[in-house]
Design a protein around this motif. Structure first.
Motif, PDB file in Angstrom:
ATOM      1  N   GLN A 114      10.609  -0.461 -10.937  1.00  0.00           N
ATOM      2  CA  GLN A 114      10.597   0.994 -11.040  1.00  0.00           C
ATOM      3  C   GLN A 114      11.164   1.482 -12.363  1.00  0.00           C
ATOM      4  OE1 GLN A 114      11.399  -0.586  -8.203  1.00  0.00           O
ATOM      5  NE2 GLN A 114      11.286   0.738  -6.424  1.00  0.00           N
ATOM      6  N   THR A 486       4.539  -7.684   3.587  1.00  0.00           N
ATOM      7  CA  THR A 486       4.698  -6.984   2.313  1.00  0.00           C
ATOM      8  C   THR A 486       4.855  -8.007   1.200  1.00  0.00           C
ATOM      9  OG1 THR A 486       7.039  -6.857   2.762  1.00  0.00           O
ATOM     10  CG2 THR A 486       5.736  -4.871   3.164  1.00  0.00           C
ATOM     11  N   GLN A 488       6.296  -9.460  -2.278  1.00  0.00           N
ATOM     12  CA  GLN A 488       7.595  -9.366  -2.920  1.00  0.00           C
ATOM     13  C   GLN A 488       7.518  -9.967  -4.307  1.00  0.00           C
ATOM     14  OE1 GLN A 488       9.761 -11.560   0.068  1.00  0.00           O
ATOM     15  NE2 GLN A 488      10.770  -9.674   0.659  1.00  0.00           N
ATOM     16  N   ASP A 503      11.085  -5.969  -2.909  1.00  0.00           N
ATOM     17  CA  ASP A 503       9.756  -5.556  -2.440  1.00  0.00           C
ATOM     18  C   ASP A 503       9.069  -4.715  -3.490  1.00  0.00           C
ATOM     19  OD1 ASP A 503      10.996  -5.083   0.894  1.00  0.00           O
ATOM     20  OD2 ASP A 503       9.832  -6.739   0.051  1.00  0.00           O
ATOM     21  N   TYR A 504       7.759  -4.812  -3.512  1.00  0.00           N
ATOM     22  CA  TYR A 504       6.987  -3.976  -4.418  1.00  0.00           C
ATOM     23  C   TYR A 504       6.983  -2.536  -3.922  1.00  0.00           C
ATOM     24  CZ  TYR A 504       4.800  -7.602  -7.251  1.00  0.00           C
ATOM     25  OH  TYR A 504       4.570  -8.611  -8.133  1.00  0.00           O
ATOM     26  N   PRO A 505       7.128  -1.568  -4.828  1.00  0.00           N
ATOM     27  CA  PRO A 505       6.971  -0.177  -4.409  1.00  0.00           C
ATOM     28  C   PRO A 505       5.505   0.144  -4.145  1.00  0.00           C
ATOM     29  CG  PRO A 505       7.301  -0.284  -6.757  1.00  0.00           C
ATOM     30  CD  PRO A 505       7.471  -1.672  -6.246  1.00  0.00           C
ATOM     31  N   ALA A 506       5.289   1.332  -3.580  1.00  0.00           N
ATOM     32  CA  ALA A 506       3.943   1.665  -3.103  1.00  0.00           C
ATOM     33  C   ALA A 506       2.918   1.656  -4.223  1.00  0.00           C
ATOM     34  CB  ALA A 506       3.963   3.024  -2.412  1.00  0.00           C
ATOM     35  N   TYR A 507       3.284   2.220  -5.385  1.00  0.00           N
ATOM     36  CA  TYR A 507       2.253   2.327  -6.424  1.00  0.00           C
ATOM     37  C   TYR A 507       1.890   0.966  -7.005  1.00  0.00           C
ATOM     38  CZ  TYR A 507       6.229   2.393  -9.683  1.00  0.00           C
ATOM     39  OH  TYR A 507       7.365   2.106 -10.369  1.00  0.00           O
ATOM     40  N   LEU A 509       1.741  -1.745  -5.197  1.00  0.00           N
ATOM     41  CA  LEU A 509       0.803  -2.285  -4.223  1.00  0.00           C
ATOM     42  C   LEU A 509      -0.578  -1.682  -4.425  1.00  0.00           C
ATOM     43  CD1 LEU A 509       3.019  -2.309  -1.022  1.00  0.00           C
ATOM     44  CD2 LEU A 509       2.198  -4.281  -2.296  1.00  0.00           C
ATOM     45  N   ALA A 510      -0.603  -0.407  -4.757  1.00  0.00           N
ATOM     46  CA  ALA A 510      -1.895   0.239  -5.004  1.00  0.00           C
ATOM     47  C   ALA A 510      -2.594  -0.393  -6.196  1.00  0.00           C
ATOM     48  CB  ALA A 510      -1.681   1.734  -5.246  1.00  0.00           C
TER      49      ALA A 510
END
Lengths: 545, 251
Positions: A114, A486, A488, A503-507, A509-510
């Motif tokens: 992030q 999820t 990682q 963990d990967y943040p949502a964006y 993953l997108a």
């Protein structure tokens, strides 16, 4: 209407181009033009585009290390001093000096994906230089690429041989070689090991990138492709084994060195705590003396005991690092302990550069060939301008990887841009050639071109075994993704001096989803598009010339 | 196991013997200076963890290997001399003598404690003074024993690190600049030669059929007429591959 298509000056150039490309990444033998009919080409180009975006960052890092190898002492062999010069930098103390140089000085990595941080100008400069070098090599098409690949294919072998001689004469190299050749039976029973091996060969030969298609399209049609296919595959595999011998002897040296310094630290600790005679404790009587001290001075021993590390050669050898970590951390750690380390360092990073640039030439050829072949684009722009534009766009996007969080994005691209989509692309290509186009027609084409009949081995492999293998690999990967939940990643924690899992943040993953989808969706989309177009054309009564 | 036990008991005995010997020699040394106070006062001054006492640890065998010398009373004398020498360089302490430096608790390691006493005032010199004196002369002290900061340790005195020598321009930028310039020059040359070739080709009679292929690096020119580099084997099957009509199975 014959096109004046440039050709390789001699078959050797083609073979070297393939070797140079395969040693690093690779491709499987295809026949030109066929797969592009079914959208496999577009998908290949998309994957190659993703690949060239992030792959050149590795070359940039290799340049960075190469330029820093001209110093005495090597900058990754000593920790820098802290602010008031009473000791070493705290982060460097926690981790090792090589890890500190990689994570702090080269990447200046942020604690998580992030925190993007700012653009690092030093890696950015190196990236720019890497793209300029690639542009220089592909500028003139096969004419210049053909000459460059002599160099990029042969030099790594020379350096590997030199390293083999040096590596085998290092102290502790035999430990590494023994480790390499003793099979761990419980690991062999694990199917994941076999799948990883299959995947490695698959990607090592570089299936589905379109690069060998691109290279091969510059061949004369009567070229004996069967012979070349066998040659390239054999050379690729034997190079892998050869490189492993070198790597494991260096590994053994590093593990032995670390093990012995760990032992020395324990010996020093015990000698100082119990005021034993200097030189009395050695590696051989360490366990005996430890037992004796524990029984004779239990109070004092229990105070010292938590500080004593358990040194194990096996544990050192087991710390398997792969990918960029292996190249930049493990090897530099081994090199800094050799004599005349500057020379070895320069040699090693030069070889890494050659390997990387050879693979980059393949990647960019995969992108450029369809672009220069397509009449729409090459009508307006000369070849030099097209190459320049492609390099410029890739360089601009690649600057993302020089941010402080850039290495995390690099790992995303490295893990997801190529894997699933390539499997799908190759599967489609195999099925297209064998079943849609027809294996018999393919066979007669080959016979007409090369004058040789296709042996039954190839037919069985292409029609049966390969599609089955690829489907099983695909299924395995999909099930693996679904089961792990999820995704990682490993983030560098500066305070602890080691990697932690996050963990990967949502964006993020997108982005991963987008990467995988954009390359895999090409095939059905283009197929659908061509189908729709043809239907419209057939339904249209107006004559089409 | 028994051999180890024997060795350590021997060490223990040796240590005891050395301590006794040291105590006795101190008694002999103390008397001419301050005989009316007696030896016990001086012994109290030099003890493990005494006030203003420093522990010294030597690793001679680690440093010198086979050329290691044995630590005996002569080496101790040299050590006392070096301490006195260091103190004499401090202002107001120029009258420090070798006999003012007291060593005790010498172990087999080799490690010992020492204090520096002030003859007139009958107390030990403050630790700060001794520390600064040793830090200033650390190199001389190390060299006297052919050791370095890691093998001759003063346990409460941290060693000063040499400041890093940073060149004004980092070396890597110089190498980068050289490579960068070479690459730029090479690219410019290639691009310019390509442009020149294209201009020359455009001036000549253009009988080339394909206008889209602008890469002329493989067009051979004979008698001023560019030839198509035919796929020279002269076979014609290639054309069938180019036609778009032929599709196998309708979807």
């Amino acid at each position: 209407m014959e096109k004046a298509r440039p050709l390789w000056a001699n078959p050797l150039q083609f073979v070297f181009a393939c070797i140079s490309y395969a040693v690093g990444l690779g491709n499987v033998w295809r026949f030109p033009y066929l797969c592009q009919m079914y959208g496999g080409g577009v998908a290949s180009v998309v994957v190659s585009f993703f690949l060239s975006m992030y792959y050149n960052v590795i070359n940039a890092w290799a340049f960075w290390y190469l330029f820093h190898s001209f110093q005495d002492p090597l900058p990754w062999s000593v920790c820098p001093l802290n602010a008031n010069r009473t000791g070493f930098d705290a982060e460097c103390e926690q981790a090792s000096s090589t890890k500190y140089f990689w994570y702090r000085k080269t990447l200046n990595i942020s604690p998580s994906i992030q925190d993007s941080g700012s653009l690092q100008w030093e890696p950015a400069l190196c990236l720019l230089l890497a793209w300029l070098v690639v542009y220089l090599c592909i500028l003139r098409g096969t004419e210049s690429t053909g000459k460059v690949v002599y160099f990029t294919a042969l030099l790594p072998y020379c350096v590997l041989i030199i390293y083999l001689i040096r590596g085998l004469t290092l102290h502790g190299a035999t430990n590494g070689l023994l480790y390499m050749f003793t099979p761990k039976l419980e690991q062999l029973a694990n199917p994941k090991a076999w799948i990883n091996a299959a995947t490695q060969i698959f990607f090592s030969l570089g299936l589905g990138f379109g690069s060998l298609i691109a290279f091969a399209s510059y061949n004369e049609p009567s070229n004996n492709c069967q012979k070349h296919a066998i040659i390239v595959s054999l050379i690729n595999s034997s190079t892998s084994i050869f490189a492993s011998v070198v790597t494991f002897s260096i590994y053994g040296f590093k593990a032995t060195f670390n093990y012995e310094s760990c032992l020395n630290k324990v010996i020093l600790l015990l000698t100082n705590s119990f005021d034993l005679e200097d030189g009395f404790l050695t590696a051989s009587n360490l366990e005996q003396v430890k037992g004796y001290l524990a029984s004779t001075y239990p109070g004092q021993y229990s105070k010292v005991f938590p500080l004593i590390k358990n040194c194990s050669l096996e544990a050192e050898l087991d710390t398997a690092v792969q990918g960029t970590g292996l190249a930049f951390i493990v090897y530099t750690e081994a090199i800094k302990n050799m004599e005349v380390s500057q020379l070895w360092s320069v040699l090693y990073f030069f070889m890494l550069l050659m390997l990387g640039i050879g693979s980059m030439l393949g990647n960019t050829a995969a992108i450029l060939t369809p672009l220069t072949d397509s009449k729409a684009i090459s009508r307006h722009l000369p070849k030099e301008a097209i190459s320049g534009l492609v390099c410029l766009i890739n360089c601009a996007v690649g600057l993302v990887f020089t941010l402080e969080a850039g290495n995390y994005w690099f790992d995303i691209f490295n893990d997801y841009a190529a894997t699933l989509s390539l499997l799908l692309i190759v599967l489609v290509e195999t099925v297209a050639v064998c079943y849609v186009y027809g294996l018999r027609r393919f066979e007669s084409d080959l016979q007409a071109m090369t004058g040789r009949t296709l042996s039954w081995y190839w037919k069985i492999m292409w029609a049966g075994v390969s599609p089955l293998l690829i489907i099983s690999l695909l299924l395995f990967y999909l099930s693996d993704y679904i089961l792990t939940g999820t995704l990682q990643y490993q983030a560098w924690d500066a305070s602890q001096g080691q990697l932690v899992t996050k963990d990967y943040p949502a964006y993020a993953l997108a982005v991963i989803g987008l990467l995988v989808a954009s390359s895999t969706m090409c095939i059905p989309l283009v197929a659908l598009g061509t189908f729709v177009l043809r239907r419209l054309r057939r339904g249209d009564p107006a004559p089409v010339a | 196991m028994s051999r180890v036990a024997k060795m350590s008991s021997c060490c223990y005995n040796e240590t005891k013997r050395q301590q006794h010997h040291a105590r006795r020699s101190k008694v002999k040394e103390a008397s001419p200076l301050n005989w009316e106070l007696g030896p016990d006062v001086y012994l109290q001054k030099c003890e493990s963890d005494a006030e203003n006492a420093f522990k010294v640890r030597l690793s001679i065998r680690t440093a010198l290997g086979d050329k290691a010398y044995a630590w005996d009373t002569n080496e101790e004398y040299l050590f006392k001399a070096m301490m006195a020498f260091s103190m004499r360089k401090v202002p107001n302490r120029e009258t420090t003598e070798i006999s003012h430096v007291l060593l005790c608790n010498v172990t087999r390691r080799v490690s010992f404690w020492f204090v520096v006493t002030d003859p007139t005032k009958n107390y030990t010199l403050p630790a700060d003074e001794i520390q600064s004196a040793i830090r200033m002369n650390r190199n001389r002290i190390n060299n006297a024993f052919s050791l370095n900061d890691q093998t001759l340790e003063f346990l409460k005195i941290p060693s000063t690190f040499a400041p890093p020598t940073d060149p004004s321009v980092p070396i890597w930028i110089i190498v980068f600049g050289v490579v960068f310039c070479i690459v730029i020059v090479a690219i410019t040359l290639l691009v310019l030669s390509g442009i020149r070739q294209r201009r020359r080709k455009n001036k000549g009679p253009s009988e080339v059929d394909d206008t889209e292929d602008k890469s002329e690096n493989t067009i051979t020119i004979e008698n001023g007429i560019p030839c198509d580099p035919l796929d020279t084997k002269g076979w014609h099957i290639n054309d069938t591959f180019m036609t778009e009509d032929e599709r196998l199975t309708p979807l």
